[in-house]
Every structure is written in C-alpha cells, then in structure tokens.
Design a protein around this motif. Structure first.
Motif, PDB file in Angstrom:
ATOM      1  N   UNK A 295       0.811  -1.220   0.000  1.00 54.31           N
ATOM      2  CA  UNK A 295       0.000   0.000   0.000  1.00 54.31           C
ATOM      3  C   UNK A 295       0.847   1.273   0.000  1.00 54.31           C
ATOM      4  N   UNK A 296       1.966   1.234  -0.700  1.00 59.26           N
ATOM      5  CA  UNK A 296       2.744   2.457  -0.876  1.00 59.26           C
ATOM      6  C   UNK A 296       4.072   2.456  -0.147  1.00 59.26           C
ATOM      7  N   UNK A 297       4.792   3.566  -0.332  1.00 62.86           N
ATOM      8  CA  UNK A 297       6.136   3.689   0.229  1.00 62.86           C
ATOM      9  C   UNK A 297       6.143   3.621   1.751  1.00 62.86           C
ATOM     10  N   UNK A 298       5.114   4.181   2.389  1.00 63.11           N
ATOM     11  CA  UNK A 298       5.049   4.130   3.841  1.00 63.11           C
ATOM     12  C   UNK A 298       4.963   2.697   4.345  1.00 63.11           C
ATOM     13  N   UNK A 299       4.229   1.873   3.616  1.00 68.77           N
ATOM     14  CA  UNK A 299       4.107   0.466   3.994  1.00 68.77           C
ATOM     15  C   UNK A 299       5.449  -0.251   3.876  1.00 68.77           C
ATOM     16  N   UNK A 300       6.191   0.063   2.815  1.00 73.00           N
ATOM     17  CA  UNK A 300       7.505  -0.556   2.619  1.00 73.00           C
ATOM     18  C   UNK A 300       8.449  -0.138   3.743  1.00 73.00           C
TER      19      UNK A 300
ATOM     20  N   UNK B 200      -1.681   7.185   9.401  1.00 70.56           N
ATOM     21  CA  UNK B 200      -1.027   6.377   8.386  1.00 70.56           C
ATOM     22  C   UNK B 200       0.425   6.115   8.776  1.00 70.56           C
ATOM     23  N   UNK B 201       0.895   4.927   8.464  1.00 66.78           N
ATOM     24  CA  UNK B 201       2.294   4.587   8.715  1.00 66.78           C
ATOM     25  C   UNK B 201       3.173   5.222   7.646  1.00 66.78           C
TER      26      UNK B 201
ATOM     27  N   UNK C 106       7.783   9.398   9.467  1.00 63.07           N
ATOM     28  CA  UNK C 106       7.767  10.126  10.741  1.00 63.07           C
ATOM     29  C   UNK C 106       7.044   9.344  11.832  1.00 63.07           C
ATOM     30  N   UNK C 107       5.855   8.833  11.527  1.00 62.88           N
ATOM     31  CA  UNK C 107       5.086   8.107  12.547  1.00 62.88           C
ATOM     32  C   UNK C 107       5.745   6.771  12.896  1.00 62.88           C
ATOM     33  N   UNK C 108       6.401   6.159  11.934  1.00 62.23           N
ATOM     34  CA  UNK C 108       7.081   4.883  12.177  1.00 62.23           C
ATOM     35  C   UNK C 108       8.269   5.083  13.111  1.00 62.23           C
TER      36      UNK C 108
ATOM     37  N   UNK D  35       7.629   0.816   6.725  1.00 66.20           N
ATOM     38  CA  UNK D  35       7.167   0.181   7.965  1.00 66.20           C
ATOM     39  C   UNK D  35       7.601  -1.275   8.030  1.00 66.20           C
ATOM     40  N   UNK D  36       7.462  -1.996   6.925  1.00 65.82           N
ATOM     41  CA  UNK D  36       7.858  -3.404   6.898  1.00 65.82           C
ATOM     42  C   UNK D  36       9.346  -3.543   7.155  1.00 65.82           C
ATOM     43  N   UNK D  37      10.141  -2.697   6.509  1.00 66.95           N
ATOM     44  CA  UNK D  37      11.591  -2.759   6.697  1.00 66.95           C
ATOM     45  C   UNK D  37      11.964  -2.444   8.154  1.00 66.95           C
ATOM     46  N   UNK D  38      11.312  -1.447   8.715  1.00 60.99           N
ATOM     47  CA  UNK D  38      11.605  -1.081  10.105  1.00 60.99           C
ATOM     48  C   UNK D  38      11.226  -2.217  11.052  1.00 60.99           C
ATOM     49  N   UNK D  39      10.063  -2.808  10.829  1.00 57.81           N
ATOM     50  CA  UNK D  39       9.613  -3.900  11.697  1.00 57.81           C
ATOM     51  C   UNK D  39      10.577  -5.081  11.635  1.00 57.81           C
ATOM     52  N   UNK D  40      10.960  -5.454  10.429  1.00 64.96           N
ATOM     53  CA  UNK D  40      11.881  -6.581  10.285  1.00 64.96           C
ATOM     54  C   UNK D  40      13.250  -6.257  10.891  1.00 64.96           C
ATOM     55  N   UNK D  41      13.678  -5.011  10.748  1.00 67.79           N
ATOM     56  CA  UNK D  41      14.967  -4.604  11.317  1.00 67.79           C
ATOM     57  C   UNK D  41      14.924  -4.585  12.841  1.00 67.79           C
TER      58      UNK D  41
END
Length: 239
Positions: free
Chosen positions: A128-133, A161-162, A165-167, A135-141
């Motif tokens: 669902x967009x760059x913010x989702x990418x 929205x993720x 900044x919010x992440x 967020x996924x990278x941050x979560x996995x990291x």
C-alpha cells in the motif's frame, strides 16, 4: 437437471461446433438460439464458469501449499509470535497501512489468549505504498534489537497512516535505537523476506491484506477470532 444440462451445453457448444468444422456465423446462431429458448441459462452459465474457476484456483493453491508449506511455516527469516513450539501454525500476510489488518489485531490477540499452542508466522507484505515498505523494513529490522513483537503491536494500533515520521516516532516510543534501526533496514535479509512474501502471496492467489494460511486452509480477508479458532481446530484434527 434440464437447466443444468442446457447451461453446460451452452458452454460446450462453441467447442463442439468448432470440432465439427462449423463456421463462426453458424456457431453464433446456435448460441443465440439456445439463449432465446432458455434466457436464464446466461446467468447460470456465468455462475458455472465462476465455480469452475474457483475450483481451478483452489486446486492450484493446494499444489502451492504442498510445495511451499515448509517456507510458509518454518522460514527462519520470518518473525514468529505466540508459541514457537505450537502444534498449529497461522500465517498472516499483512500491511501496516491496511485498516483491516489493524482490525485483526484484537482478533489475533484473542486467538493467542484462547489457544496457547498456536504459533503465528508473520509475512510482511507491503503493498500500500512507500510508507508500507518503510514500515515493513523497520519492523523486520527491529528483530536485531529483540523488539519485533512490541514494535508490531505498537504499529498495529497507530491512529494515523504509517509513514516515515510516525514509524520512527513509534520506534522511539518503545525504546528502539533509531540510528541502528535505519542501518539494519537495508540488510539483505529484509529484502529477501519481502520478496518471498510477494512470491508466496501471488502463488497462493491472494489479492489483498490481511490474508491467512491456517493448516491447509486459505482465508483471505478480515476474519474473526472464532473463525480462526475453528480453522485451527480443523488443522489440528487433520494432523
């Protein structure tokens, strides 16, 4: 039965006529004649075709499950919550910006509270967009700092929205070292996880998030805790 036979004949007519060497105009005449005599069979033919397509998709998904089960349930590069030694695995494909994924959070928590023998494998599927990418990278990291579970639940209850900044604010709130997080987000294992999620989701025929694999069952879309529990019970009984 007669209407079913008429519907099947309508679907098979062009194939049979072509095999007999009949020209295209005559085939069209026969099809129109069949429709005039039984106008309801057009809708029924569409339904039958859809059922056939669903059956073919289910067969293809079953084949994928058979060949990809080890990756789905035991990928060492996928986060596991719940009981890591549980006897039934629930695989969830999700996106942090998917509102339905956020609504699944309490359902998943209810499942884990009700059944301590369930393990949950998370497939980050940022579609669902760059913010989702991001967020996924941050979560996995965040796994490198031992805070995936805490970060995951915090992200799932965001009221906005993720985005970057919010992440990062969420990461700071739970005590992550943001500088390290940024470095770790570029690790090759991060890209590998996301690409594997993309491949698996496409192979299984998933078109959106959330989507679940529970035992040999596919459950695309938002599902309630009681539905999860029922599918878990079915998977356990099938073992």
């Amino acid at each position: 039965m007669k209407r079913f036979l008429a519907t099947t004949a309508l679907l098979m007519l062009p194939i049979a006529a072509t095999a007999d060497g009949m020209d295209e105009d005559r085939i069209k005449e026969l099809v129109l004649e069949a429709i005039r005599e039984n106008p309801g069979i057009v809708f029924e033919a569409a339904q039958l075709f859809e059922q056939q397509q669903q059956a073919l998709q289910a067969q293809a998904a079953a084949q994928v499950l058979d060949t990809e089960k080890a990756t789905l349930e035991n990928d060492p590069n996928a986060p596991v919550l719940g009981n890591p030694d549980g006897d039934v695995t629930v695989v969830e494909f999700f996106d942090y910006n998917c509102p339905y994924c956020r609504r699944v959070k309490p359902e998943m928590e209810a499942l884990l509270a009700a059944d301590p023998n369930v393990r949950v494998v998370y497939r980050e599927w940022p579609i669902l967009g760059d913010g989702s990418v991001f967020a996924a990278r941050a979560a996995l990291a965040s796994r490198n700092q031992g805070k995936y579970e805490e970060f995951h639940w915090a992200m799932m209850q965001l009221k906005e929205r993720a985005e970057e900044a919010s992440i990062l604010r969420t990461a700071e709130d739970i005590g992550l070292d943001v500088a390290q997080l940024r470095r770790d987000m570029n690790g090759p294992e991060i890209e590998e996880h996301i690409q594997t999620s993309m491949r698996l989701a496409q192979s299984l025929g998933f078109s959106g998030t959330p989507s679940f694999v529970i035992g040999d069952s596919l459950a695309p879309g938002l599902i309630q805790a009681d539905q999860m529990i029922e599918l878990v019970d079915q998977a356990r009984a099938a073992e």
